[in-house]
Design a protein around this motif. Structure first.
Motif, PDB file in Angstrom:
ATOM      1  N   THR A   1       0.841  -1.201   0.000  1.00  6.75           N
ATOM      2  CA  THR A   1       0.000   0.000   0.000  1.00  6.75           C
ATOM      3  C   THR A   1       0.876   1.252   0.000  1.00  6.75           C
ATOM      4  O   THR A   1       2.085   1.181   0.207  1.00  6.75           O
ATOM      5  CB  THR A   1      -0.930   0.047   1.236  1.00  6.75           C
TER       6      THR A   1
ATOM      7  N   ARG B   1      -4.233   3.424   2.358  1.00  2.00           N
ATOM      8  CA  ARG B   1      -4.107   2.007   2.017  1.00  2.00           C
ATOM      9  C   ARG B   1      -4.521   1.725   0.574  1.00  2.00           C
ATOM     10  O   ARG B   1      -4.969   0.642   0.229  1.00  2.00           O
ATOM     11  CB  ARG B   1      -4.916   1.129   3.001  1.00  2.00           C
ATOM     12  N   CYS B   2      -4.344   2.733  -0.296  1.00  2.00           N
ATOM     13  CA  CYS B   2      -4.489   2.475  -1.726  1.00  2.00           C
ATOM     14  C   CYS B   2      -3.322   1.583  -2.147  1.00  2.00           C
ATOM     15  O   CYS B   2      -2.228   1.707  -1.602  1.00  2.00           O
ATOM     16  CB  CYS B   2      -4.404   3.784  -2.523  1.00  2.00           C
ATOM     17  N   PRO B   3      -3.535   0.695  -3.124  1.00  2.00           N
ATOM     18  CA  PRO B   3      -2.428  -0.173  -3.542  1.00  2.00           C
ATOM     19  C   PRO B   3      -1.263   0.629  -4.114  1.00  2.00           C
ATOM     20  O   PRO B   3      -1.470   1.627  -4.803  1.00  2.00           O
ATOM     21  CB  PRO B   3      -3.051  -1.051  -4.628  1.00  2.00           C
TER      22      PRO B   3
ATOM     23  N   GLU C   1      -4.615   1.386 -14.563  1.00  2.00           N
ATOM     24  CA  GLU C   1      -5.331   2.410 -15.334  1.00  2.00           C
ATOM     25  C   GLU C   1      -5.217   3.742 -14.585  1.00  2.00           C
ATOM     26  O   GLU C   1      -5.281   3.777 -13.364  1.00  2.00           O
ATOM     27  CB  GLU C   1      -6.811   2.034 -15.459  1.00  2.00           C
ATOM     28  N   PRO C   2      -5.052   4.855 -15.333  1.00  2.00           N
ATOM     29  CA  PRO C   2      -4.842   6.154 -14.675  1.00  2.00           C
ATOM     30  C   PRO C   2      -5.956   6.511 -13.688  1.00  2.00           C
ATOM     31  O   PRO C   2      -7.128   6.246 -13.951  1.00  2.00           O
ATOM     32  CB  PRO C   2      -4.843   7.154 -15.840  1.00  2.00           C
ATOM     33  N   ASN C   3      -5.556   7.079 -12.571  1.00  2.00           N
ATOM     34  CA  ASN C   3      -6.483   7.599 -11.569  1.00  2.00           C
ATOM     35  C   ASN C   3      -7.464   6.562 -11.032  1.00  2.00           C
ATOM     36  O   ASN C   3      -8.618   6.871 -10.729  1.00  2.00           O
ATOM     37  CB  ASN C   3      -7.234   8.825 -12.128  1.00  2.00           C
ATOM     38  N   THR C   4      -7.002   5.327 -10.908  1.00  2.00           N
ATOM     39  CA  THR C   4      -7.850   4.289 -10.315  1.00  2.00           C
ATOM     40  C   THR C   4      -7.337   3.855  -8.952  1.00  2.00           C
ATOM     41  O   THR C   4      -8.026   3.145  -8.234  1.00  2.00           O
ATOM     42  CB  THR C   4      -7.932   3.033 -11.216  1.00  2.00           C
ATOM     43  N   LEU C   5      -6.100   4.249  -8.596  1.00  2.00           N
ATOM     44  CA  LEU C   5      -5.549   3.847  -7.301  1.00  2.00           C
ATOM     45  C   LEU C   5      -5.446   5.066  -6.382  1.00  2.00           C
ATOM     46  O   LEU C   5      -4.368   5.418  -5.909  1.00  2.00           O
ATOM     47  CB  LEU C   5      -4.161   3.211  -7.484  1.00  2.00           C
ATOM     48  N   VAL C   6      -6.582   5.727  -6.204  1.00  2.00           N
ATOM     49  CA  VAL C   6      -6.552   6.954  -5.402  1.00  2.00           C
ATOM     50  C   VAL C   6      -7.729   6.996  -4.432  1.00  2.00           C
ATOM     51  O   VAL C   6      -8.745   6.337  -4.633  1.00  2.00           O
ATOM     52  CB  VAL C   6      -6.564   8.224  -6.292  1.00  2.00           C
ATOM     53  N   CYS C   7      -7.557   7.808  -3.372  1.00  2.00           N
ATOM     54  CA  CYS C   7      -8.597   7.970  -2.355  1.00  2.00           C
ATOM     55  C   CYS C   7      -8.505   9.401  -1.833  1.00  2.00           C
ATOM     56  O   CYS C   7      -7.613  10.150  -2.236  1.00  2.00           O
ATOM     57  CB  CYS C   7      -8.390   6.947  -1.239  1.00  2.00           C
ATOM     58  N   PRO C   8      -9.390   9.796  -0.943  1.00  2.00           N
ATOM     59  CA  PRO C   8      -9.335  11.191  -0.452  1.00  2.00           C
ATOM     60  C   PRO C   8      -7.984  11.568   0.150  1.00  2.00           C
ATOM     61  O   PRO C   8      -7.556  12.719   0.030  1.00  2.00           O
ATOM     62  CB  PRO C   8     -10.452  11.218   0.599  1.00  2.00           C
TER      63      PRO C   8
ATOM     64  N   LEU D   1      -5.437  12.089  -2.710  1.00  2.00           N
ATOM     65  CA  LEU D   1      -5.878  13.174  -3.595  1.00  2.00           C
ATOM     66  C   LEU D   1      -5.876  14.513  -2.865  1.00  2.00           C
ATOM     67  O   LEU D   1      -6.171  15.549  -3.444  1.00  2.00           O
ATOM     68  CB  LEU D   1      -7.299  12.902  -4.106  1.00  2.00           C
TER      69      LEU D   1
ATOM     70  N   VAL E   1      -2.879  14.674 -15.848  1.00  2.00           N
ATOM     71  CA  VAL E   1      -2.237  14.130 -14.651  1.00  2.00           C
ATOM     72  C   VAL E   1      -2.869  12.810 -14.226  1.00  2.00           C
ATOM     73  O   VAL E   1      -4.092  12.661 -14.236  1.00  2.00           O
ATOM     74  CB  VAL E   1      -2.324  15.122 -13.459  1.00  2.00           C
TER      75      VAL E   1
ATOM     76  N   MET F   1      -2.852  10.483 -10.899  1.00  2.00           N
ATOM     77  CA  MET F   1      -2.508  10.588  -9.468  1.00  2.00           C
ATOM     78  C   MET F   1      -2.172   9.235  -8.824  1.00  2.00           C
ATOM     79  O   MET F   1      -1.958   9.177  -7.616  1.00  2.00           O
ATOM     80  CB  MET F   1      -3.668  11.234  -8.694  1.00  2.00           C
TER      81      MET F   1
END
Lengths: 96, 479
Positions: B21, B26-28, B34-41, B44, B142, B144
């Motif tokens: 993580t 605890r995003c991987p 794929e762009p912008n798929t492994l994000v959280c508040p 970000l 971008v 993230m």
């Protein structure tokens, strides 16, 4: 301790703030008022007292290295001012 | 190059840690999604989101600090490094400034025949930024996914006097990071990145002159090339009466040119302050001991043993300790008392050849040390020939049986029985009287002819050493 007008302008630049002459003057006197309050605090004798630079009284709690769910892709980009299907898109910068 | 000047250079290495993580959420932590798929508040930078450090980051940072002999601080703190850039959604990077995780330490580099230590200033924990890229239509976008990926930044002292030394240091550090399993060292994918600080001075001067910083050095070769280019530029500037001003330069690997980055990007005015969202990072001596026990024997110590105790030649010493998996594999082969030089020859020769042919990483090699050990034993005991052993190893790519099983199931056992071999040899000498006569006239190359016939008669299973001995005996004594 005090700040000069040039320092206020430099700080505004670092913070990407575009300020009017009036706002700059206001901030200069505000910042100087804050700094003179710190000068006053400096007068307190703190010899032998551990510095407190954090509100937490104990060390950081750590988490296990186990992945959680991420935000759904659509939600991530929903509030972006500009986007492509997959990405955030930046405003065009001229002469960058 | 003007040799009145000497180089003063230091490196900053950023290594992405091999955690599951990100550092503070605890995003991987995964490349290539794929762009912008492994994000959280948290990553970000959404208002109100709170960072929480992962245990694994601390463990891996501890391992690295131990491996370079750094002093680990039981109390360290995170700071905010403030700057605005589109790939940094929070407007600051969580880093460590005044109270880094570890300080001091060193890494030995080998350039030519000399080995010397490079001092390390500090190693601290921080987070990576996102990634911006330019699209064909001219817009900049971008991703993230990389935001918040844990990094360890390792800063060296300005100890490099030749560009090659910086390259050797990066090579060693990459090897070490991979060896202890805290970074995959993939420079193409950006898991390992490097900046260089460069200044020059006249030999004999004690003061340091102004330095410049170079970014975007994405390979060991580009580190050396960029430092050399910047060294030349600075020398030329001084020689023509000019000055060097502190600035950040961007290296372009294709053109081999350095271009100044915008001044504000090079600004050192980061207004660091303690990260209020994260308490002090407290670790204990017991935590450190726990990682120390898990630490493998490091490449430098392994090389010393391979060289001094096993007497291996330098090429084998280097190869067999450059990668943890290969090194452990080699050492497993030695457990059953096999001779180091013989085991090394198999790993360095046959195994390496198969890896190259298949473009495999060592982890993809399908034959366990136990199975290769079986092949080596069969050859050493003379049960099969070296060539048959080589074939056996190749067949193990698709056959999961042990060497012994394969040898007995297929009757590969080498013919070394003296009586049987003598019978075959005598028969051949009778069958080829004119060849025998030629030998007797002094044509010793006929030995090769008879050896070939022996191999043909036994379908290659005759033990070459025994066969040769019996053949020579028969040639010289029979009438």
């Amino acid at each position: 301790m005090s700040v000069t007008r040039a320092q206020v302008e430099h700080l505004a630049k670092l913070a990407r703030l575009r300020l009017s002459e009036e706002e700059l003057s206001g901030l200069e006197s505000d910042l100087n008022a804050i700094l003179s309050y710190f000068d006053q605090l400096q007068e307190v004798n703190t010899a032998g007292i551990e510095p407190m630079d954090h509100g937490g009284s104990q060390g950081a709690l750590l988490e296990d290295d186990t992945p959680h769910e991420c935000l759904p892709h659509e939600l991530v980009l929903r509030d972006a001012p500009d986007r492509t299907v997959e990405f955030f898109r930046l405003p065009r910068v001229l002469g960058g | 190059m003007n040799t009145n000047y000497e180089l003063i250079a230091g490196l900053e290495i950023h290594a992405q840690l091999s955690t599951s993580t990100k550092a503070f959420c605890r995003c991987p932590n995964r490349y290539g999604a794929e762009p912008n798929t492994l994000v959280c508040p948290v990553c970000l930078g959404a208002p109100g989101a709170l960072p929480v450090l992962s245990k694994e980051v601390v463990k891996q940072a501890t391992k690295l600090a131990l491996a370079i002999g750094a002093e680990i601080h039981l109390h360290s703190r995170f700071d905010r490094k403030n700057y605005f850039y589109p790939d940094l959604p929070k407007g600051y990077q969580i880093s460590q400034f005044n109270h880094p995780f570890a300080t001091g330490g060193e890494l030995h580099i080998a350039v030519g025949t000399s080995v010397r230590p490079i001092r390390i200033t500090r190693a601290h924990i921080e987070e990576d930024a996102g990634k911006s890229m330019h699209l064909a239509d001219g817009s900049t976008v971008v991703d993230m996914n990389r935001c918040g990926v844990p990094l360890i930044e390792i800063v060296s002292e300005p100890d490099f006097r030749e560009p090659e030394e910086a390259g050797a240091y990066l090579t060693s550090m990459r090897e070490l990071l991979r060896f202890i399993g805290v970074c995959d060292g993939n420079m193409e994918e950006g898991s390992l990145r490097c900046d260089a600080n460069v200044s020059v001075r006249l030999r004999g001067e004690s003061e340091l002159r102004e330095r410049t910083e170079m970014k975007n050095l994405n390979s060991i070769r580009s580190v050396e090339r960029a430092i050399r280019a910047e060294m030349q530029r600075q020398i030329q500037a001084y020689e023509s009466g000019g000055e060097i001003s502190r600035q950040t330069l961007q290296w372009d690997d294709q053109s081999g040119k350095l271009t100044p980055m915008r001044a504000k990007e090079g600004s050192n005015d980061y207004r660091y302050f303690p990260e209020p969202d994260l308490p002090w990072l407290e670790i204990t001596e017991a935590d450190i001991d726990c990682e120390r026990e898990l630490l493998p024997t490091l490449p430098a110590a392994r090389r010393k043993r391979y060289r001094e105790e096993y007497g291996l030649h330098e090429e084998a010493v280097y190869l067999l300790a450059s990668d943890r998996a290969i090194s452990d594999y080699f050492e497993t082969l030695l457990v059953d008392g096999r001779a180091p030089a013989i085991a090394a020859a198999w790993v360095q020769g046959d195994v390496q050849r198969i890896l190259n042919e298949n473009a495999w990483d060592f982890t993809e090699f399908p034959v366990s040390a136990a199975r290769l050990g079986g092949v080596i034993d069969a050859v050493e005991q003379g049960r099969i020939s070296r060539n048959a052993g080589r074939d056996l190893l190749r067949r193990m790519m698709t056959d999961t049986r042990s060497a012994d099983e394969m040898i007995s199931a297929e009757g590969m056992e080498q013919l070394s029985d003296a009586t049987a071999l003598r019978g075959i040899v005598r028969e051949l000498l009778e069958r080829f009287p004119s060849e025998l006569a030629k030998y007797r006239e002094g044509k010793t190359k006929m030995i090769g002819f008879f050896m070939g016939q022996i191999m043909q008669a036994t379908k290659g299973q005759a033990d070459p050493n025994s066969s040769r001995e019996i053949l020579m005996n028969e040639l010289d004594h029979s009438n």
